[in-house]
Design an enzyme around this catalytic site. Structure first.
Site, PDB file in Angstrom:
ATOM      1  N   GLY A 127       0.847 -18.653   9.372  1.00 36.17           N
ATOM      2  CA  GLY A 127       0.518 -17.788   7.941  1.00 36.17           C
ATOM      3  C   GLY A 127       0.891 -18.635   6.765  1.00 36.17           C
TER       4      GLY A 127
ATOM      5  CE  LYS B 164      -2.574  -2.890  -0.561  1.00 38.58           C
ATOM      6  NZ  LYS B 164      -2.680  -4.161  -0.378  1.00 38.58           N
TER       7      LYS B 164
ATOM      8  CG  HIS C  46     -23.841  17.070   0.010  1.00 32.97           C
ATOM      9  ND1 HIS C  46     -23.734  16.395  -1.261  1.00 32.97           N
ATOM     10  CD2 HIS C  46     -23.563  18.461  -0.516  1.00 32.97           C
ATOM     11  CE1 HIS C  46     -23.747  17.277  -2.360  1.00 32.97           C
ATOM     12  NE2 HIS C  46     -23.544  18.658  -1.890  1.00 32.97           N
TER      13      HIS C  46
HETATM   14  C1  LIG Z   1       1.916  -8.545  -1.380  1.00 36.21           C
HETATM   15  C2  LIG Z   1       0.798  -8.966  -0.504  1.00 36.21           C
HETATM   16  C3  LIG Z   1      -0.197  -8.041  -0.239  1.00 36.21           C
HETATM   17  C4  LIG Z   1      -1.306  -8.116   0.837  1.00 36.21           C
HETATM   18  N1  LIG Z   1      -2.186  -7.185   0.977  1.00 36.21           N
HETATM   19  C5  LIG Z   1      -3.200  -7.628   1.645  1.00 36.21           C
HETATM   20  C6  LIG Z   1      -4.183  -6.414   2.058  1.00 36.21           C
HETATM   21  O1  LIG Z   1      -4.121  -5.358   1.403  1.00 36.21           O
HETATM   22  N2  LIG Z   1      -5.152  -6.531   2.885  1.00 36.21           N
HETATM   23  C7  LIG Z   1      -5.333  -7.982   3.549  1.00 36.21           C
HETATM   24  O2  LIG Z   1      -6.118  -8.044   4.382  1.00 36.21           O
HETATM   25  N3  LIG Z   1      -4.453  -8.871   3.140  1.00 36.21           N
HETATM   26  C8  LIG Z   1      -3.314  -8.771   2.451  1.00 36.21           C
HETATM   27  N4  LIG Z   1      -2.483  -9.314   2.367  1.00 36.21           N
HETATM   28  C9  LIG Z   1      -2.701 -10.926   3.028  1.00 36.21           C
HETATM   29  C10 LIG Z   1      -2.132 -10.623   4.305  1.00 36.21           C
HETATM   30  O3  LIG Z   1      -0.657 -10.546   4.408  1.00 36.21           O
HETATM   31  C11 LIG Z   1      -2.147 -12.182   5.209  1.00 36.21           C
HETATM   32  O4  LIG Z   1      -3.520 -12.687   4.931  1.00 36.21           O
HETATM   33  C12 LIG Z   1      -1.901 -12.076   6.702  1.00 36.21           C
HETATM   34  O5  LIG Z   1      -0.761 -11.735   6.874  1.00 36.21           O
HETATM   35  C13 LIG Z   1      -2.226 -13.400   7.317  1.00 36.21           C
HETATM   36  O6  LIG Z   1      -1.894 -13.220   8.615  1.00 36.21           O
HETATM   37  P1  LIG Z   1      -1.262 -14.478   9.600  1.00 36.21           P
HETATM   38  O7  LIG Z   1      -1.160 -13.880  10.867  1.00 36.21           O
HETATM   39  O8  LIG Z   1      -2.209 -15.659   9.304  1.00 36.21           O
HETATM   40  O9  LIG Z   1      -0.346 -14.760   9.055  1.00 36.21           O
HETATM   41  P2  LIG Z   1       1.463 -13.879   8.590  1.00 36.21           P
HETATM   42  O10 LIG Z   1       1.152 -12.541   8.435  1.00 36.21           O
HETATM   43  O11 LIG Z   1       1.606 -14.943   7.414  1.00 36.21           O
HETATM   44  O12 LIG Z   1       2.130 -14.178   9.910  1.00 36.21           O
HETATM   45  C14 LIG Z   1       2.804 -15.427  10.263  1.00 36.21           C
HETATM   46  C15 LIG Z   1       3.958 -15.272  10.858  1.00 36.21           C
HETATM   47  O13 LIG Z   1       4.364 -16.530  11.454  1.00 36.21           O
HETATM   48  C16 LIG Z   1       5.818 -16.677  11.548  1.00 36.21           C
HETATM   49  N5  LIG Z   1       6.242 -18.023  11.530  1.00 36.21           N
HETATM   50  C17 LIG Z   1       5.850 -19.095  10.403  1.00 36.21           C
HETATM   51  N6  LIG Z   1       6.193 -20.301  11.035  1.00 36.21           N
HETATM   52  C18 LIG Z   1       6.872 -19.986  12.252  1.00 36.21           C
HETATM   53  C19 LIG Z   1       7.236 -20.945  13.151  1.00 36.21           C
HETATM   54  N7  LIG Z   1       7.299 -22.129  12.863  1.00 36.21           N
HETATM   55  N8  LIG Z   1       7.807 -20.269  14.231  1.00 36.21           N
HETATM   56  C20 LIG Z   1       7.894 -19.020  14.511  1.00 36.21           C
HETATM   57  N9  LIG Z   1       7.252 -18.118  13.823  1.00 36.21           N
HETATM   58  C21 LIG Z   1       6.661 -18.688  12.454  1.00 36.21           C
HETATM   59  C22 LIG Z   1       6.224 -15.923  10.250  1.00 36.21           C
HETATM   60  O14 LIG Z   1       7.386 -15.476  10.249  1.00 36.21           O
HETATM   61  C23 LIG Z   1       5.154 -14.781  10.127  1.00 36.21           C
HETATM   62  O15 LIG Z   1       5.607 -13.788  10.762  1.00 36.21           O
HETATM   63  C24 LIG Z   1      -1.296  -9.458   1.339  1.00 36.21           C
HETATM   64  C25 LIG Z   1      -0.258 -10.484   1.305  1.00 36.21           C
HETATM   65  C26 LIG Z   1       0.777  -9.946   0.403  1.00 36.21           C
HETATM   66  C27 LIG Z   1       1.529 -11.144   0.077  1.00 36.21           C
END
Ligand SMILES: Cc1cc2nc3c(=O)[nH]c(=O)nc-3n(C[C@H](O)[C@H](O)[C@H](O)COP(=O)(O)OP(=O)(O)OC[C@H]3O[C@@H](n4cnc5c(N)ncnc54)[C@H](O)[C@@H]3O)c2cc1C
Length: 454
Positions: free
Chosen positions: A137, A44, A433
Site C-alpha cells: 500500500g 465515510k 420509478h
Molecule cells: C483518508 C482516506 C480515504 C480514502 N477513501 C477511499 C475511498 O473512499 N475509496 C477508495 O477506493 N479508496 C479510498 N482511499 C484509498 C484506499 O485506502 C487505498 O487505495 C487502499 O487502501 C489501497 O489498498 P492496498 O491494499 O494497496 O494498500 P493498503 O490498504 O495501504 O494496505 C497495505 C497494508 O500493508 C501493510 N504493510 C505495509 N508494509 C508492510 C510490511 N513490510 N510488512 C507487513 N505489512 C506491511 C500495511 O500495514 C497495510 O495494512 C482512501 C485513503 C485515505 C487515506
C-alpha cells in the site's frame, strides 16, 4: 502475501479459494489496511455522521421536523466510527479463518528471492514461498517546508480523530481526501480553508463537474485558494502559520496535509531481490503484475494507477487468477472514482477533456437532478448526470455525475462500459420509478436529444 489491505486480503482469499496454501504477513494488529483502518471506512463513517448533524440543523425544518438545541457529541461520533472500523477489521480476521489463510503479525522483509523474514518483537521467523505478492500500500506524502507533527500539522490519519473541532482548519490539497475531511470538519463547525496548487480542485476529474462542485462547496462555507503554492508551515505555540507564494500568511489552529500518497516500500528488502523502483518509488510490474524478480508480484497502491481500494482488489484477484489459471485481467477503463462529499461526485471512463485531447468524436447527454422526481422527494436538486458516447458507434466512453448518492449510481455506468454498452442500450433499459437512476437513463436519451423530462 505481504500486506492485508484491500489488495492483499482479497488476493489472499481468492488464492485460497483457488486451492493455494496462503500466508499473509501484516504488521498492524488489525487487518484491512489503510482502507479499513484509516482511510475509506472511517472517513465515510464521519462523513455520514457529520452530514446527519448538518441536516438536523439546517434542513430538517423544511421537512416539518422541528428540533431544538441540536448539539454535537464529538466523542460519541468518533466512538461510532471506531465501532464501524472494528467490526469490519474483525470481519477480515473471520474471513481469513474461514478460508484457511494463515496470518503472521509482523513486518515482512525480503532476505533472499522467495524468502521473507517476519519481524516483530520476537525472533524473526523465515517464510519461503514459490510466489510472493507485495501489497504494502501507501502512506501520506508531504512536501518541503512542511514538517508533520501529528498534532497541529497532520495527515488524514490524525484528521480522522481530532478530539475537538478545530477553530480554523487549513487543508493543503484540493483532492478527494482534502475535500472529504474538509467537509466533515466544516459541517461540525470549523472554518475550513483549502489551498490547492493547481487552478482547479479534483485534478483528473471532469472539468465541468469540478467547477460546479467548487461553487456548491463554497455555498457550504468551504473557502478555496486556487493556484496557491504553499512554501512553509510553522507551528508557534498553539497556532500554525501557513506561508504561500504571493499571498498573505494564514494563521490557523490545525493544518491537514493532503497532497497525495507515496508507495510503501520501507524496509521491504527489495535490494535483496534486485527489484528496482520506478522514479516515484512505485514497484514496476508487467501486465500480470509480476516484478523484475521471478515469482514476486505487486498490486494496489504500491504500483502505479489510481490509489483506490477497489482498484487494489481488482488487481489482487486478477494477479492470483492469472497465476493459477493463466487468465486474469483488469479493465482500467471501468474503475470508478467517487468523492463522498455532499453532493457526491462520481466518474468512470474518459472525461471530456481526455476525449478532446485524443481527438475522439463524441456526443454528450446531460440530465439535471432538478428534473428527476426522486431527487425532488429527497430535496437534493444539485448536480447532473453527463454521458459521453462515441459519435459514430454510440459506445459509452465516460459517465460523470454530481448529485446525491451518485457513488451508488456509478456502478450501473461501470457495468454498461464493461459490457461495451451504447447510450441506446442504457436508454432502452427500463429503470424503476421514482429513482435517481432514471437520471442516468434520461442522460442516455439526451445523447440523441430525446430526453423526456427535460
Ligand atoms: C483518508 C482516506 C480515504 C480514502 N477513501 C477511499 C475511498 O473512499 N475509496 C477508495 O477506493 N479508496 C479510498 N482511499 C484509498 C484506499 O485506502 C487505498 O487505495 C487502499 O487502501 C489501497 O489498498 P492496498 O491494499 O494497496 O494498500 P493498503 O490498504 O495501504 O494496505 C497495505 C497494508 O500493508 C501493510 N504493510 C505495509 N508494509 C508492510 C510490511 N513490510 N510488512 C507487513 N505489512 C506491511 C500495511 O500495514 C497495510 O495494512 C482512501 C485513503 C485515505 C487515506
Amino acid at each position: 502475501m505481504v500486506g492485508a489491505g484491500p489488495g492483499g486480503y482479497v488476493a489472499a482469499i481468492r488464492a485460497a479459494q483457488l486451492g493455494l496454501n496462503v500466508a499473509c504477513i501484516e504488521e498492524e494488529t488489525a487487518l484491512g489496511g489503510t482502507c479499513l483502518r484509516i482511510g475509506c471506512i472511517p472517513s465515510k463513517a464521519l462523513l455520514e455522521s457529520s452530514h446527519r448533524f448538518s441536516e438536523a440543523k439546517e434542513s430538517f425544518a423544511q421537512n416539518g421536523i422541528l428540533l431544538e438545541g441540536v448539539k454535537l457529541d464529538l466523542a460519541a461520533m468518533l466512538r461510532r466510527k471506531e465501532q464501524v472500523v472494528n467490526t469490519l477489521t474483525r470481519g477480515v480476521d473471520a474471513l481469513f479463518k474461514k478460508n484457511r489463510v494463515t496470518r503472521y503479525l509482523g513486518h515482512g522483509r525480503f532476505v533472499a528471492p522467495q524468502t521473507l523474514n517476519v519481524e516483530n518483537s520476537k525472533e524473526p521467523l523465515e517464510l519461503k514461498a514459490k510466489s510472493i505478492l507485495i501489497a504494502t500500500g501507501s502512506k501520506p506524502a508531504t512536501q518541503p517546508g512542511i514538517t508533520l507533527d501529528g498534532v497541529r500539522v497532520v495527515t488524514s490519519t490524525e484528521a480522522l480523530a481530532f478530539a475537538e473541532v478545530p477553530k480554523h482548519l487549513v487543508v493543503i490539497g484540493g483532492g478527494y481526501i482534502g475535500l472529504e475531511l474538509g467537509s466533515v470538519w466544516r459541517r461540525l463547525g470549523a472554518r475550513v480553508t483549502i489551498l490547492e496548487f493547481l487552478d482547479r480542485i479534483l485534478p483528473g476529474m471532469d472539468g465541468e463537474i469540478s467547477s460546479q462542485a467548487k461553487k456548491i462547496f463554497e455555498k457550504q462555507g468551504l473557502e478555496f485558494h486556487l493556484g496557491c503554492k504553499v512554501r512553509s508551515v510553522r507551528v508557534e505555540a498553539d497556532q500554525c502559520r501557513v506561508d504561500s507564494e504571493g499571498q498573505d500568511p494564514i494563521t490557523c489552529d490545525r493544518v491537514l496535509v493532503a497532497v497525495g500518497r507515496l508507495p510503501n516500500t520501507d524496509r521491504l528488502g527489495l535490494e535483496n531481490i534486485e527489484v528496482e523502483l520506478h522514479k516515484k518509488g512505485f514497484i514496476p510490474v508487467n501486465d500480470n503484475f509480476e516484478t523484475s524478480a521471478e515469482g514476486v508480484f505487486a498490486i494496489g497502491d504500491v504500483i502505479t494507477g489510481p490509489m483506490l481500494a477497489h482498484k487494489a482488489e481488482e488487481e489482487g484477484i486478477a494477479c492470483v487468477e492469472h497465476l493459477v489459471t493463466g487468465h486474469g485481467h483488469v479493465n482500467y477503463q471501468t474503475i470508478p472514482g467517487v468523492v463522498y462529499t455532499h453532493p457526491e461526485i462520481a466518474s468512470v471512463g474518459r472525461t471530456e477533456e481526455q476525449l478532446q485531447e485524443a481527438g475522439t468524436p463524441y456526443r454528450k447527454g446531460v440530465f439535471p437532478f432538478r428534473a428527476n422526481a426522486r431527487a425532488r422527494t429527497l430535496g437534493s436538486l444539485e448536480g447532473w448526470v453527463k454521458i459521453l458516447a462515441h459519435a459514430e458507434t454510440d459506445r459509452i466512453l465516460g459517465v460523470h455525475m454530481l448529485g446525491a448518492h451518485v457513488g451508488d449510481l456509478i456502478n450501473e455506468a461501470a457495468t454498461a462500459i464493461s459490457f461495451a454498452a451504447s447510450s441506446e442500450d442504457l436508454a432502452r433499459t427500463c429503470h424503476a420509478h421514482p429513482t435517481l437512476g432514471e437520471a442516468l437513463r434520461e442522460a442516455a436519451l439526451a445523447v440523441s436529444k430525446r430526453a423526456i423530462n427535460f
